[in-house]
Design a protein around this motif. Structure first.
Motif, PDB file in Angstrom:
ATOM      1  N   ALA A   1       0.838  -1.210   0.000  1.00 22.14           N
ATOM      2  CA  ALA A   1       0.000   0.000   0.000  1.00 22.14           C
ATOM      3  C   ALA A   1       0.869   1.255   0.000  1.00 22.14           C
ATOM      4  CB  ALA A   1      -0.936  -0.014   1.207  1.00 22.14           C
ATOM      5  N   ALA A   2       1.887   1.272   0.851  1.00 25.73           N
ATOM      6  CA  ALA A   2       2.763   2.449   0.941  1.00 25.73           C
ATOM      7  C   ALA A   2       3.534   2.647  -0.360  1.00 25.73           C
ATOM      8  CB  ALA A   2       3.730   2.288   2.113  1.00 25.73           C
ATOM      9  N   LEU A   3       3.909   1.557  -1.006  1.00 25.48           N
ATOM     10  CA  LEU A   3       4.656   1.667  -2.268  1.00 25.48           C
ATOM     11  C   LEU A   3       3.772   2.187  -3.386  1.00 25.48           C
ATOM     12  CD1 LEU A   3       6.823  -1.574  -2.199  1.00 25.48           C
ATOM     13  CD2 LEU A   3       7.648   0.787  -2.123  1.00 25.48           C
ATOM     14  N   GLN A   4       2.528   1.721  -3.387  1.00 26.50           N
ATOM     15  CA  GLN A   4       1.599   2.203  -4.416  1.00 26.50           C
ATOM     16  C   GLN A   4       1.363   3.698  -4.260  1.00 26.50           C
ATOM     17  OE1 GLN A   4      -1.981  -0.136  -4.457  1.00 26.50           O
ATOM     18  NE2 GLN A   4      -0.839  -1.912  -5.180  1.00 26.50           N
ATOM     19  N   ARG A   5       1.317   4.112  -3.012  1.00 26.31           N
ATOM     20  CA  ARG A   5       1.037   5.519  -2.734  1.00 26.31           C
ATOM     21  C   ARG A   5       2.205   6.403  -3.177  1.00 26.31           C
ATOM     22  NH1 ARG A   5      -0.440   7.356   3.364  1.00 26.31           N
ATOM     23  NH2 ARG A   5      -0.018   9.553   3.055  1.00 26.31           N
ATOM     24  N   ILE A   6       3.403   5.927  -2.987  1.00 24.97           N
ATOM     25  CA  ILE A   6       4.561   6.775  -3.277  1.00 24.97           C
ATOM     26  C   ILE A   6       4.969   6.690  -4.760  1.00 24.97           C
ATOM     27  CG2 ILE A   6       6.525   5.212  -2.831  1.00 24.97           C
ATOM     28  CD1 ILE A   6       7.668   7.490  -1.084  1.00 24.97           C
ATOM     29  N   ALA A   7       4.572   5.601  -5.410  1.00 26.64           N
ATOM     30  CA  ALA A   7       5.062   5.348  -6.774  1.00 26.64           C
ATOM     31  C   ALA A   7       4.904   6.511  -7.757  1.00 26.64           C
ATOM     32  CB  ALA A   7       4.416   4.083  -7.322  1.00 26.64           C
TER      33      ALA A   7
ATOM     34  N   GLU B   1      14.493   9.530 -11.444  1.00 27.26           N
ATOM     35  CA  GLU B   1      14.050   8.251 -10.892  1.00 27.26           C
ATOM     36  C   GLU B   1      12.820   8.442 -10.025  1.00 27.26           C
ATOM     37  OE1 GLU B   1      17.562   5.126 -10.018  1.00 27.26           O
ATOM     38  OE2 GLU B   1      17.519   6.850  -8.694  1.00 27.26           O
ATOM     39  N   SER B   2      11.892   7.490 -10.089  1.00 22.25           N
ATOM     40  CA  SER B   2      10.742   7.543  -9.185  1.00 22.25           C
ATOM     41  C   SER B   2      11.235   7.199  -7.779  1.00 22.25           C
ATOM     42  CB  SER B   2       9.694   6.534  -9.635  1.00 22.25           C
ATOM     43  OG  SER B   2      10.185   5.230  -9.440  1.00 22.25           O
ATOM     44  N   PRO B   3      10.459   7.599  -6.738  1.00 22.75           N
ATOM     45  CA  PRO B   3      10.869   7.245  -5.374  1.00 22.75           C
ATOM     46  C   PRO B   3      11.067   5.743  -5.218  1.00 22.75           C
ATOM     47  CG  PRO B   3       9.006   8.749  -5.323  1.00 22.75           C
ATOM     48  CD  PRO B   3       9.231   8.405  -6.756  1.00 22.75           C
ATOM     49  N   ARG B   4      10.235   4.980  -5.908  1.00 26.05           N
ATOM     50  CA  ARG B   4      10.357   3.528  -5.819  1.00 26.05           C
ATOM     51  C   ARG B   4      11.702   3.054  -6.384  1.00 26.05           C
ATOM     52  NH1 ARG B   4       5.845  -0.029  -6.383  1.00 26.05           N
ATOM     53  NH2 ARG B   4       6.516  -2.124  -6.866  1.00 26.05           N
ATOM     54  N   GLU B   5      12.085   3.641  -7.522  1.00 25.04           N
ATOM     55  CA  GLU B   5      13.388   3.274  -8.105  1.00 25.04           C
ATOM     56  C   GLU B   5      14.525   3.694  -7.181  1.00 25.04           C
ATOM     57  OE1 GLU B   5      12.900   5.338 -11.724  1.00 25.04           O
ATOM     58  OE2 GLU B   5      11.928   3.662 -12.740  1.00 25.04           O
ATOM     59  N   GLN B   6      14.336   4.862  -6.581  1.00 23.81           N
ATOM     60  CA  GLN B   6      15.377   5.331  -5.652  1.00 23.81           C
ATOM     61  C   GLN B   6      15.492   4.417  -4.437  1.00 23.81           C
ATOM     62  OE1 GLN B   6      14.036   9.599  -5.520  1.00 23.81           O
ATOM     63  NE2 GLN B   6      16.190   9.762  -4.996  1.00 23.81           N
ATOM     64  N   LEU B   7      14.326   3.994  -3.965  1.00 24.21           N
ATOM     65  CA  LEU B   7      14.317   3.095  -2.815  1.00 24.21           C
ATOM     66  C   LEU B   7      15.024   1.788  -3.173  1.00 24.21           C
ATOM     67  CD1 LEU B   7      13.185   2.774   0.083  1.00 24.21           C
ATOM     68  CD2 LEU B   7      11.155   1.735  -0.924  1.00 24.21           C
ATOM     69  N   ARG B   8      14.733   1.313  -4.372  1.00 21.78           N
ATOM     70  CA  ARG B   8      15.368   0.076  -4.842  1.00 21.78           C
ATOM     71  C   ARG B   8      16.896   0.247  -4.864  1.00 21.78           C
ATOM     72  NH1 ARG B   8      13.141  -0.915 -10.137  1.00 21.78           N
ATOM     73  NH2 ARG B   8      11.575  -2.228  -9.161  1.00 21.78           N
ATOM     74  N   SER B   9      17.354   1.381  -5.424  1.00 24.65           N
ATOM     75  CA  SER B   9      18.818   1.599  -5.491  1.00 24.65           C
ATOM     76  C   SER B   9      19.413   1.681  -4.094  1.00 24.65           C
ATOM     77  CB  SER B   9      19.169   2.896  -6.217  1.00 24.65           C
ATOM     78  OG  SER B   9      18.420   3.022  -7.369  1.00 24.65           O
ATOM     79  N   ALA B  10      18.697   2.396  -3.197  1.00 24.53           N
ATOM     80  CA  ALA B  10      19.240   2.559  -1.840  1.00 24.53           C
ATOM     81  C   ALA B  10      19.327   1.205  -1.133  1.00 24.53           C
ATOM     82  CB  ALA B  10      18.358   3.521  -1.048  1.00 24.53           C
ATOM     83  N   MET B  11      18.319   0.360  -1.353  1.00 22.09           N
ATOM     84  CA  MET B  11      18.328  -0.969  -0.718  1.00 22.09           C
ATOM     85  C   MET B  11      19.467  -1.828  -1.270  1.00 22.09           C
ATOM     86  SD  MET B  11      14.329  -2.037  -0.509  1.00 22.09           S
ATOM     87  CE  MET B  11      13.312  -1.530   0.893  1.00 22.09           C
TER      88      MET B  11
ATOM     89  N   GLU C   1      13.909  -7.043  -5.561  1.00 26.88           N
ATOM     90  CA  GLU C   1      12.778  -7.183  -6.489  1.00 26.88           C
ATOM     91  C   GLU C   1      11.599  -7.841  -5.772  1.00 26.88           C
ATOM     92  OE1 GLU C   1      12.523  -5.931  -9.506  1.00 26.88           O
ATOM     93  OE2 GLU C   1      14.564  -5.167  -9.277  1.00 26.88           O
ATOM     94  N   GLY C   2      11.914  -8.878  -5.009  1.00 27.68           N
ATOM     95  CA  GLY C   2      10.871  -9.626  -4.308  1.00 27.68           C
ATOM     96  C   GLY C   2      10.179  -8.788  -3.246  1.00 27.68           C
ATOM     97  N   LEU C   3      10.960  -7.938  -2.612  1.00 28.80           N
ATOM     98  CA  LEU C   3      10.417  -7.094  -1.546  1.00 28.80           C
ATOM     99  C   LEU C   3       9.510  -5.997  -2.115  1.00 28.80           C
ATOM    100  CD1 LEU C   3      11.064  -7.190   1.496  1.00 28.80           C
ATOM    101  CD2 LEU C   3      12.753  -5.382   1.114  1.00 28.80           C
ATOM    102  N   LEU C   4       9.956  -5.385  -3.181  1.00 26.25           N
ATOM    103  CA  LEU C   4       9.220  -4.247  -3.731  1.00 26.25           C
ATOM    104  C   LEU C   4       8.165  -4.663  -4.752  1.00 26.25           C
ATOM    105  CD1 LEU C   4      12.132  -1.671  -4.170  1.00 26.25           C
ATOM    106  CD2 LEU C   4      10.593  -1.971  -2.234  1.00 26.25           C
ATOM    107  N   GLY C   5       8.313  -5.853  -5.319  1.00 21.30           N
ATOM    108  CA  GLY C   5       7.350  -6.314  -6.306  1.00 21.30           C
ATOM    109  C   GLY C   5       7.495  -5.571  -7.619  1.00 21.30           C
ATOM    110  N   GLU C   6       6.631  -5.925  -8.550  1.00 22.49           N
ATOM    111  CA  GLU C   6       6.695  -5.314  -9.874  1.00 22.49           C
ATOM    112  C   GLU C   6       6.131  -3.899  -9.810  1.00 22.49           C
ATOM    113  OE1 GLU C   6       6.521  -7.727 -13.016  1.00 22.49           O
ATOM    114  OE2 GLU C   6       7.704  -8.984 -11.653  1.00 22.49           O
ATOM    115  N   GLU C   7       6.718  -3.041 -10.609  1.00 20.88           N
ATOM    116  CA  GLU C   7       6.184  -1.676 -10.713  1.00 20.88           C
ATOM    117  C   GLU C   7       4.876  -1.761 -11.511  1.00 20.88           C
ATOM    118  OE1 GLU C   7       7.589   2.516 -10.129  1.00 20.88           O
ATOM    119  OE2 GLU C   7       9.110   1.152 -10.885  1.00 20.88           O
ATOM    120  N   GLU C   8       3.858  -1.014 -11.018  1.00 22.04           N
ATOM    121  CA  GLU C   8       2.567  -1.137 -11.719  1.00 22.04           C
ATOM    122  C   GLU C   8       2.396  -0.044 -12.742  1.00 22.04           C
ATOM    123  OE1 GLU C   8      -0.533  -1.703  -8.903  1.00 22.04           O
ATOM    124  OE2 GLU C   8       0.601  -3.285  -7.908  1.00 22.04           O
TER     125      GLU C   8
END
Ligand code: GDP
Length: 304
Positions: A18-24, A66-76, A297-304
């Motif tokens: 839910a939080a990822l969808q909101r920030i995407a 980069e979207s916040p989600r992409e940034q989060l992925r890079s940071a992780m 990838e598994g944690l964040l799931g596919e980008e919608e």
């Protein structure tokens, strides 16, 4: 495509979705959205300090590209690769070096040590290595029996003494037998509980000495088995092992049943120890190498 690691992270991913969808869709996430993300990360057991660091990254450096989600992925990914020295992605091979290699599995009772011993044996055997198991959890008669059953099924010999015997003696005999039989890998299951913490730690150092006496330089690896369903709590419970057992890496068992799989980030952040494998089920082949890319990838799931 989502692999076995991703599938095992299903329950953890739900906590974040839910939080990822909101920030995407946001380019400059507002404070409320960032806080919701931080809370979701904490709920997935990423740990408060690590969650705050990841979110701070987005707060401080919003990116136009980069979207916040992409940034989060890079940071992780950055956190996992920078903090896991000597852990090549997807490390599946048995450790190499002088024979036999000696691996000790340590950790609290019920974390998955006996099962992981069997899984590692099956994995390395599949790579053509000869294996010997040591049943040094002499305090739990069922653990010795369990390992013998696995050994029979896998056709891997098991060195065991009578229940209640001296674990260090089992370790010595296993290493000695491993040397004289010229096997490739010796994997030893140890006890997770004794009457007192002092006894347990004394036992572990005795076990270390016994391995070193039988084979110079042994043990080569001491892997802490952590129950992923217990997340941060499990990490706290394992603190004594981390401080006193000479741990060189981790196995994160039961990731498949866990909604707290974010703990891997916290482990990398706080401990600077490589996660070698994750447990993805109760079957003998349910062990996967920890791969930082597949994990994120598994944690964040596919980008919608
Ligand atoms: P030990 O006391 O540390 O030796 O723990 P065990 O190896 O006996 O494991 C405790 C329980 O956890 C057993 O019922 C195992 O089948 C289960 N278990 C171990 N690893 C995994 C895993 O990766 N996934 C799942 N779902 N269950 C596991």
């Amino acid at each position: 495509m989502i692999g076995v690691l991703g599938r095992s992270l299903g329950r953890t991913r739900e906590r974040l979705s839910a939080a990822l969808q909101r920030i995407a869709p946001l380019r400059q996430p507002d404070e409320e959205t960032l806080e919701a993300l931080e809370e979701a990360l904490i709920a997935a057991d990423v740990g408060p300090a690590t969650a705050a660091r990841l979110v701070e990254h987005l707060r401080q450096a919003p990116s136009a590209d980069e979207s916040p989600r992409e940034q989060l992925r890079s940071a992780m990914l950055e956190l996992l690769s920078a903090r896991q020295p000597g852990c090549p992605d997807g490390h599946l091979q048995a450790p190499a070096g002088r024979r036999p290699q000696v691996i000790l599995l340590v950790g609290v009772n019920g974390s998955g040590k006996t099962t992981s011993t069997a899984k590692l044996g099956a994995l390395y055997r599949g790579q053509g290595k000869s294996i010997l198991f040591g049943a040094a959890d002499t305090f739990r008669a069922a653990a010795v029996e369990q390992l013998k059953v696995w050994g029979e099924r896998l056709d891997v010999p098991v060195i065991a003494h009578l229940p209640g015997g001296d674990p260090a003696a089992v370790v010595y005999d296993t290493c000695e037998a491993g040397r004289s039989r010229d096997v490739d890998v010796v994997i030893i299951d140890t006890a997770g509980r004794l009457q007192t913490k002092e006894n347990l730690m004394a036992e572990l150092s005795k076990i270390h000495r016994a391995a070193g006496k039988a084979i110079e330089g042994a043990p080569d690896e001491v892997w802490l088995v952590l129950d992923a369903t217990t997340g941060q709590n499990g990490l706290r419970q394992a603190e004594d092992f981390l401080q006193h057992a000479g741990v060189t890496g981790l196995i994160l068992a039961k990731l498949d049943g866990s909604a707290r799989g974010g703990v891997a980030l916290s482990i990398a952040d706080q401990l600077e120890l490589p996660i070698r494998y994750v447990g993805t089920g109760e079957n003998i082949d349910n062990l996967a190498p920890f791969d930082a890319g597949a994990y994120v990838e598994g944690l964040l799931g596919e980008e919608e």
